[in-house]
Design a protein around this motif. Structure first.
Motif, PDB file in Angstrom:
ATOM      1  N   THR A 193       3.545   5.564  25.237  1.00 14.06           N
ATOM      2  CA  THR A 193       2.454   5.748  24.380  1.00 14.06           C
ATOM      3  C   THR A 193       3.109   6.403  23.091  1.00 14.06           C
ATOM      4  O   THR A 193       3.798   7.329  23.128  1.00 14.06           O
ATOM      5  CB  THR A 193       1.419   6.572  24.978  1.00 14.06           C
ATOM      6  OG1 THR A 193       0.868   5.724  26.219  1.00 14.06           O
ATOM      7  CG2 THR A 193       0.311   6.574  24.073  1.00 14.06           C
ATOM      8  N   THR A 194       2.838   5.514  21.946  1.00 10.25           N
ATOM      9  CA  THR A 194       3.258   6.054  20.467  1.00 10.25           C
ATOM     10  C   THR A 194       2.030   6.127  19.814  1.00 10.25           C
ATOM     11  O   THR A 194       1.327   4.841  19.758  1.00 10.25           O
ATOM     12  CB  THR A 194       4.448   4.859  20.086  1.00 10.25           C
ATOM     13  OG1 THR A 194       5.564   5.113  21.198  1.00 10.25           O
ATOM     14  CG2 THR A 194       4.819   5.436  18.652  1.00 10.25           C
ATOM     15  N   LEU A 195       1.882   7.072  18.989  1.00 14.28           N
ATOM     16  CA  LEU A 195       0.972   7.297  18.046  1.00 14.28           C
ATOM     17  C   LEU A 195       1.439   7.262  16.488  1.00 14.28           C
ATOM     18  O   LEU A 195       2.781   7.896  16.345  1.00 14.28           O
ATOM     19  CB  LEU A 195       0.097   8.613  18.235  1.00 14.28           C
ATOM     20  CG  LEU A 195      -0.920   8.868  17.199  1.00 14.28           C
ATOM     21  CD1 LEU A 195      -2.156   7.840  17.318  1.00 14.28           C
ATOM     22  CD2 LEU A 195      -1.509  10.296  17.509  1.00 14.28           C
ATOM     23  N   ALA A 196       0.791   6.566  15.755  1.00 19.16           N
ATOM     24  CA  ALA A 196       1.423   6.569  14.292  1.00 19.16           C
ATOM     25  C   ALA A 196       0.437   6.535  13.415  1.00 19.16           C
ATOM     26  O   ALA A 196      -0.907   6.113  13.513  1.00 19.16           O
ATOM     27  CB  ALA A 196       2.195   5.031  13.955  1.00 19.16           C
ATOM     28  N   ALA A 197       0.653   7.492  12.434  1.00 24.16           N
ATOM     29  CA  ALA A 197      -0.564   7.518  11.291  1.00 24.16           C
ATOM     30  C   ALA A 197       0.318   7.900   9.977  1.00 24.16           C
ATOM     31  O   ALA A 197       1.537   8.213   9.575  1.00 24.16           O
ATOM     32  CB  ALA A 197      -1.444   8.919  11.456  1.00 24.16           C
ATOM     33  N   GLY A 198      -0.593   7.262   8.793  1.00 26.12           N
ATOM     34  CA  GLY A 198       0.283   7.372   7.382  1.00 26.12           C
ATOM     35  C   GLY A 198      -0.776   7.265   6.429  1.00 26.12           C
ATOM     36  O   GLY A 198      -2.045   7.034   6.681  1.00 26.12           O
ATOM     37  N   ALA A 199      -0.356   7.167   5.166  1.00 23.20           N
ATOM     38  CA  ALA A 199      -1.090   7.069   3.930  1.00 23.20           C
ATOM     39  C   ALA A 199      -0.238   6.837   2.915  1.00 23.20           C
ATOM     40  O   ALA A 199       0.997   7.003   2.854  1.00 23.20           O
ATOM     41  CB  ALA A 199      -1.911   8.422   3.786  1.00 23.20           C
ATOM     42  N   SER A 200      -0.900   5.937   2.009  1.00 24.03           N
ATOM     43  CA  SER A 200      -0.329   5.548   0.759  1.00 24.03           C
ATOM     44  C   SER A 200      -1.227   5.510  -0.594  1.00 24.03           C
ATOM     45  O   SER A 200      -2.205   5.565  -0.618  1.00 24.03           O
ATOM     46  CB  SER A 200       0.445   4.257   0.813  1.00 24.03           C
ATOM     47  OG  SER A 200      -0.704   3.143   0.850  1.00 24.03           O
ATOM     48  N   VAL A 201      -0.451   5.710  -1.810  1.00 22.93           N
ATOM     49  CA  VAL A 201      -1.162   5.581  -2.873  1.00 22.93           C
ATOM     50  C   VAL A 201      -0.297   4.678  -3.817  1.00 22.93           C
ATOM     51  O   VAL A 201       0.820   4.997  -4.146  1.00 22.93           O
ATOM     52  CB  VAL A 201      -1.300   7.249  -3.483  1.00 22.93           C
ATOM     53  CG1 VAL A 201      -2.058   6.922  -4.846  1.00 22.93           C
ATOM     54  CG2 VAL A 201      -2.052   7.919  -2.522  1.00 22.93           C
ATOM     55  N   GLU A 202      -0.977   3.787  -4.592  1.00 25.84           N
ATOM     56  CA  GLU A 202      -0.450   3.075  -5.560  1.00 25.84           C
ATOM     57  C   GLU A 202      -1.359   3.383  -6.778  1.00 25.84           C
ATOM     58  O   GLU A 202      -2.545   2.971  -6.848  1.00 25.84           O
ATOM     59  CB  GLU A 202      -0.330   1.606  -5.199  1.00 25.84           C
ATOM     60  CG  GLU A 202       0.386   1.140  -3.992  1.00 25.84           C
ATOM     61  CD  GLU A 202       0.357  -0.122  -3.561  1.00 25.84           C
ATOM     62  OE1 GLU A 202       0.723  -1.058  -4.694  1.00 25.84           O
ATOM     63  OE2 GLU A 202      -0.085  -0.565  -2.658  1.00 25.84           O
ATOM     64  N   ASP A 203      -0.623   3.692  -8.034  1.00 24.43           N
ATOM     65  CA  ASP A 203      -1.408   4.098  -9.009  1.00 24.43           C
ATOM     66  C   ASP A 203      -0.728   3.420 -10.449  1.00 24.43           C
ATOM     67  O   ASP A 203       0.460   3.819 -10.722  1.00 24.43           O
ATOM     68  CB  ASP A 203      -1.331   5.809  -9.397  1.00 24.43           C
ATOM     69  CG  ASP A 203      -2.366   6.362 -10.246  1.00 24.43           C
ATOM     70  OD1 ASP A 203      -2.970   5.640 -10.709  1.00 24.43           O
ATOM     71  OD2 ASP A 203      -2.082   7.596 -10.553  1.00 24.43           O
ATOM     72  N   LEU A 204      -1.554   2.670 -11.006  1.00 20.08           N
ATOM     73  CA  LEU A 204      -1.228   1.888 -12.068  1.00 20.08           C
ATOM     74  C   LEU A 204      -1.824   2.295 -13.286  1.00 20.08           C
ATOM     75  O   LEU A 204      -3.149   2.242 -13.217  1.00 20.08           O
ATOM     76  CB  LEU A 204      -1.324   0.507 -11.786  1.00 20.08           C
ATOM     77  CG  LEU A 204      -0.896  -0.646 -12.925  1.00 20.08           C
ATOM     78  CD1 LEU A 204       0.541  -0.589 -13.193  1.00 20.08           C
ATOM     79  CD2 LEU A 204      -1.429  -2.048 -12.494  1.00 20.08           C
ATOM     80  N   HIS A 205      -1.351   2.362 -14.380  1.00 24.24           N
ATOM     81  CA  HIS A 205      -1.972   2.262 -15.745  1.00 24.24           C
ATOM     82  C   HIS A 205      -1.062   1.677 -16.667  1.00 24.24           C
ATOM     83  O   HIS A 205       0.226   1.758 -16.919  1.00 24.24           O
ATOM     84  CB  HIS A 205      -1.676   4.099 -16.076  1.00 24.24           C
ATOM     85  CG  HIS A 205      -2.335   4.989 -15.276  1.00 24.24           C
ATOM     86  ND1 HIS A 205      -3.453   5.302 -15.332  1.00 24.24           N
ATOM     87  CD2 HIS A 205      -1.735   5.664 -14.097  1.00 24.24           C
ATOM     88  CE1 HIS A 205      -3.989   6.327 -14.541  1.00 24.24           C
ATOM     89  NE2 HIS A 205      -2.915   6.415 -13.843  1.00 24.24           N
ATOM     90  N   SER A 206      -2.170   0.899 -17.583  1.00 28.13           N
ATOM     91  CA  SER A 206      -1.366  -0.234 -18.407  1.00 28.13           C
ATOM     92  C   SER A 206      -2.134  -0.660 -19.303  1.00 28.13           C
ATOM     93  O   SER A 206      -3.120  -0.209 -19.541  1.00 28.13           O
ATOM     94  CB  SER A 206      -1.221  -1.526 -17.496  1.00 28.13           C
ATOM     95  OG  SER A 206      -2.183  -2.231 -17.172  1.00 28.13           O
ATOM     96  N   VAL A 207      -1.235  -1.021 -20.527  1.00 23.54           N
ATOM     97  CA  VAL A 207      -1.976  -1.868 -21.569  1.00 23.54           C
ATOM     98  C   VAL A 207      -1.774  -3.237 -21.248  1.00 23.54           C
ATOM     99  O   VAL A 207      -0.671  -3.827 -21.659  1.00 23.54           O
ATOM    100  CB  VAL A 207      -1.411  -1.335 -22.961  1.00 23.54           C
ATOM    101  CG1 VAL A 207      -1.793  -2.089 -24.131  1.00 23.54           C
ATOM    102  CG2 VAL A 207      -1.522   0.006 -23.311  1.00 23.54           C
ATOM    103  N   PRO A 208      -2.847  -4.063 -20.798  1.00 23.95           N
ATOM    104  CA  PRO A 208      -2.381  -5.300 -20.423  1.00 23.95           C
ATOM    105  C   PRO A 208      -2.861  -6.374 -21.414  1.00 23.95           C
ATOM    106  O   PRO A 208      -3.555  -6.053 -22.354  1.00 23.95           O
ATOM    107  CB  PRO A 208      -3.735  -5.455 -19.215  1.00 23.95           C
ATOM    108  CG  PRO A 208      -4.646  -4.427 -19.580  1.00 23.95           C
ATOM    109  CD  PRO A 208      -4.365  -3.399 -20.559  1.00 23.95           C
ATOM    110  N   PHE A 209      -2.496  -7.822 -21.070  1.00 21.44           N
ATOM    111  CA  PHE A 209      -2.983  -8.914 -21.841  1.00 21.44           C
ATOM    112  C   PHE A 209      -3.496  -9.999 -20.793  1.00 21.44           C
ATOM    113  O   PHE A 209      -2.494 -10.630 -20.442  1.00 21.44           O
ATOM    114  CB  PHE A 209      -1.782  -9.475 -22.608  1.00 21.44           C
ATOM    115  CG  PHE A 209      -2.279 -10.354 -23.611  1.00 21.44           C
ATOM    116  CD1 PHE A 209      -3.429 -10.524 -24.068  1.00 21.44           C
ATOM    117  CD2 PHE A 209      -1.111 -11.507 -23.807  1.00 21.44           C
ATOM    118  CE1 PHE A 209      -3.768 -11.766 -24.818  1.00 21.44           C
ATOM    119  CE2 PHE A 209      -1.593 -12.506 -24.635  1.00 21.44           C
ATOM    120  CZ  PHE A 209      -2.785 -12.371 -25.229  1.00 21.44           C
TER     121      PHE A 209
END
Length: 819
Positions: free
Chosen positions: A333-349
């Motif tokens: 038995t294997t247990l896994a847990a995790g988290a991620s954050v993707e943070d984008l700041h832009s002047v778009p077109f």
């Protein structure tokens, strides 16, 4: 090598009841220059055997979970084996002229053991694991998109895998870039930052994360979905109908993003790159056991990117952080847990450029920016996930997975809209739009996979259930006239106030919910040794609720849709022609609820249809190469079409749809991936796609037989090869490839401005890479894209806007350190 692993390997040898073969004294052989990168032991040994001109035979269990630092320098066969197998608890034995095997090292004297030798049960060089990281390969011998792990040639549908090496070599840093290099997949720029994804002419609306399906293209307008690939081991793409395992949806493709997992051995990888338009990116990837016994493992991945663009004013900065821990609760038995954050700041077109009034291409350069210097797009995605896997024995496994994603988008931008007088550059008006989106996505999947034997043959089953819940809370506003703007001398318009943006007929707030759940089962039953019958089905429940509140005008009627107990069957036959080749045929039903309203304010009945596919697949060169060819046909009916002849249609109201549209997509695709020659990794995919209406769609402009997805080209060829030079040039690697497609076009909203289709001729974009392995730990690479500086549109818009130029010629240099 600790005693536990030595004992385990020895016990495995006894269990397999191998016939002992003593190590033979090998004749002296001429040394050979090797430059084999680190990776899994199986992959490194396969490369060593290929370059050394020998045959290597062993059971795949012997190398499972083991890694190797690779081999650099001049070695004979025996010396090479000694270096490669150091610390693995294994040794090589010669079984004949040019034929070698592997066996566990003998037990020490205190155990009273003697050398145990092992005859091969498998001819390998191939891993049973679907993990692609550290394999150095452009293919994978197995995928997990169907819940259980299967080799590609045992799946009766077209499947592509973009491996970690392919992403690294071509610098495919976003999911969009990955898909734009994948067989048969196309993208189209959205007006809110992301891109629409299409396969076989149909939009892909659901993304799987480690097999958990989530709706990732549901916003008040367009699509803001984006994802960095730094987090992923591979991207699996199954083309065709896919509702069996992920619920309702279009029959374009299933896309499974498989996250990186902790490694058994300590590792550290650091990269720094610099490229055209002041693009700078740095990444760190660290993994290690967190306890002495290795039962607790962790991994941390981080990235930062700053960049400008080939068009003026626009810029962005992005931060990515990902962490995961795995813990072996027991040997099973294997247990896994995790988290991620993707943070984008832009002047778009976002909204691209217009056309000239006669429909011809504008005379302005690719750097033209008709937006505002106050444009902004702030996108943040926070994800939490966990899974637990329990092996009852070597044949039966239970797995439960869950994901939670919260995405926010804060968008304010302006762009110029309107056909241009080519003599003066006049004709556009500046517009401004405000969007404040929040999506909360939750999903879970639990499944049981297993094998059993009956009538002397082995059969498989997958049984499971999954559910997803999407909630949206969106605000939108817009000002359609900020004043004129000249294409040849664009000036940033004034920034409108919040009161102005929310005081128009366009402004409003919306709330939406999509809930899906279902039960599925697939049985793979061997009718005879070469013939496998695949039968499956899903019972789905679906509920959709959406309400838009306009601030200044009457809001449209709320939309509701609910369907329960919808059954979608799936079937296929796979015939193993021999150990390398298989032929297959498959069938699947299509089910997709609709939210458009009829004249009596009722939601339309779901889209239904069928998906047929017949194909041939090969697994060649001991699994180092996969190839496939498939013919497909997809029919859909009940598609919503606007009823101009209805009473409400004549009044111009919104709830005037009928479920009458019928379409067909058909064609074929072919693909090859893997090490086709010693040192040459290749990916190549070709697709022919025809899409057409089977009846008049009812919009008054398109006849039966016309194309229903005109920006999917009929012919699409994508390939990339990476060659590690031999001999004294072994530290050098050269790669090259191209994206080639036939013409495509946009229908220009039925001929706005008296102009018909906006068309683009076929084109080819060529890319290349040159890399040098400085030493065991450091390498440097130079990537060049669009080498011939082809001027083309990555997305074709219409007369007034949304024509997006593709990137001009650009270069990136990357320094990488691996420890």
């Amino acid at each position: 090598m600790n005693a536990r692993r030595v004992l385990a390997l020895s016990a495995l040898a006894i269990a397999l009841q191998g016939v002992g073969v003593s190590a033979l004294a090998a004749p002296v052989q001429a040394s050979h220059a090797y430059s084999i990168a680190s990776g899994s032991l199986a992959q490194v040994l396969a490369r060593f055997a290929s370059e050394g001109g020998i045959t290597l035979q062993y059971t795949s269990q012997l190398t499972h979970g083991l890694s190797s630092p690779g081999l650099q320098g001049q070695y004979g066969i025996e010396d090479g084996f000694q270096q490669l197998l150091a610390g693995s608890g294994l040794r090589a034995v010669r079984r004949g002229d040019g034929v070698y095997g592997l066996e566990p090292l003998p037990l020490n004297a205190t155990s009273g053991g003697t050398a145990l030798n092992l005859e091969p049960l498998n001819i390998t060089g191939r891993q049973d694991s679907a993990t692609t990281e550290d394999t150095g390969s452009y293919t994978s011998n197995a995928v997990t998109i169907g819940k259980s792990t299967h080799r590609l040639k045992d799946i009766p549908q077209s499947v592509s895998v973009v491996t970690r090496k392919a992403m690294d070599d071509q610098r495919l840093d976003t999911l969009d870039q990955v898909l734009e290099k994948t067989t048969g997949v196309t993208t189209y720029q959205s007006p809110s930052g992301g891109k629409y994804i299409y396969s076989r002419g149909f939009e892909v609306e659901t993304i799987q994360y480690d097999g958990v399906p989530l709706d990732r293209r549901y916003y008040a307008i367009g699509s803001s979905f984006t994802s960095d690939t730094l987090l992923y081991d591979r991207v699996e793409v199954l083309r065709g109908a896919n509702g069996l395992l992920q619920g309702s949806g279009n029959p374009g493709a299933a896309i499974n993003l498989v996250r990186k997992r902790p490694k058994a051995e300590p590792s550290l990888s650091v990269t720094a790159s610099a490229g055209s338009w002041d693009t700078y990116r740095q990444t760190l990837d660290a993994s290690a056991p967190l306890t002495a016994d290795g039962r607790l493992r962790g991994r941390l991945v981080a990235g930062h990117e700053n960049r400008d663009y080939f068009y003026d004013t626009a810029e962005s900065r992005k931060n990515v952080l990902y962490g995961i821990v795995e813990y072996d609760l027991s040997d099973a038995t294997t247990l896994a847990a995790g988290a991620s954050v993707e943070d984008l700041h832009s002047v778009p077109f976002f909204s691209g450029l217009p056309r000239n009034k006669d429909g011809s291409a504008i005379y302005a350069g690719r750097s033209t920016f008709t937006g505002a210097d106050w444009n902004k797009w702030n996108n943040k995605q926070t994800t939490y996930f966990a899974d637990i896997t329990h092996d009852f024995n070597q044949d039966w496994r239970l797995k439960a997975s869950g994901s939670y994603i919260r995405e926010t988008n804060d968008i304010l931008y302006s762009f110029g809209r309107g056909a241009v007088d080519p003599a003066t550059g006049n004709g556009m008006q500046s517009r401004a739009y405000l969007y404040d989106f929040e999506n909360i996505n939750q999903g879970a999947d639990i499944n049981l996979t297993g094998k059993w034997r009956a009538f002397g043959l082995e059969h498989e089953v997958v049984m499971g259930a999954n559910a997803s819940d999407l909630k949206t809370d969106d605000l939108q506003g817009g000002l359609l006239n900020l004043g004129p703007i000249n294409l040849y001398n664009p000036v940033s318009p004034r920034e409108p106030s919040m009161e102005e943006l929310l005081g128009t007929t366009y402004a409003g707030s919306s709330h939406g919910k999509i809930r899906q759940n279902g039960f599925y089962s697939v049985v793979r039953y061997k009718l005879t040794e070469p013939l496998t019958l695949v039968l499956g089905g899903r019972v789905s429940n679906y509920q959709y609720d959406y309400e838009l509140s306009r601030f200044t005008t009457k809001s449209p009627d709320p939309a509701h849709a609910k369907h329960t107990g919808e059954f979608t069957p799936y079937g296929g036959l796979i015939y193993a022609l021999n150990e390398q080749w298989s032929a297959y045929v498959s069938y699947a039903d299509i089910f997709k609820p609709q939210t458009e309203l009829s004249e009596d304010v009722a939601t339309l009945k779901p889209i239904e249809g069928t998906n047929y596919e017949v194909g041939l697949k090969g697994e060649l060169l001991d699994g180092r190469v996969n190839t496939s060819f498939a013919l497909f046909r997809v029919d859909q009916q009940n598609r919503a079409q606007y009823d101009y002849n209805s009473v409400c249609g004549q009044k111009g109201e919104s709830n005037c749809y009928v479920a009458g549209g019928k379409v067909r997509a058909e064609g074929f695709d072919a693909e090859i991936s893997g090490e086709v020659l010693t040192g040459l990794q290749l990916f190549a995919g070709y697709t022919y796609t025809s899409t057409k209406f089977l009846n008049d769609p009812g919009d008054g402009t398109t006849a039966s037989g016309a194309t229903f997805n005109s920006y999917t080209p009929r012919h699409l060829l994508r390939f990339w090869g990476d060659y590690n030079l031999p001999g004294d040039l072994a530290p050098w690697t050269f790669g090259a490839g191209a994206n080639i497609q036939s013409r495509n076009y946009n229908t220009n909203f039925g001929g706005t401005g008296g102009v018909g289709d906006i068309e683009q001729a076929g084109y080819a974009i060529w890319n290349a890479r040159l890399a040098y392995q400085i030493n065991r730990n450091f390498s440097v690479a130079l990537n060049g894209n669009n080498l011939f500086d082809k001027k083309y549109y990555s997305s074709i818009g219409w007369l007034n806007a949304s024509n997006q130029y593709g990137e001009p010629r650009n270069y990136t240099v990357t320094l990488k350190a691996d420890f």
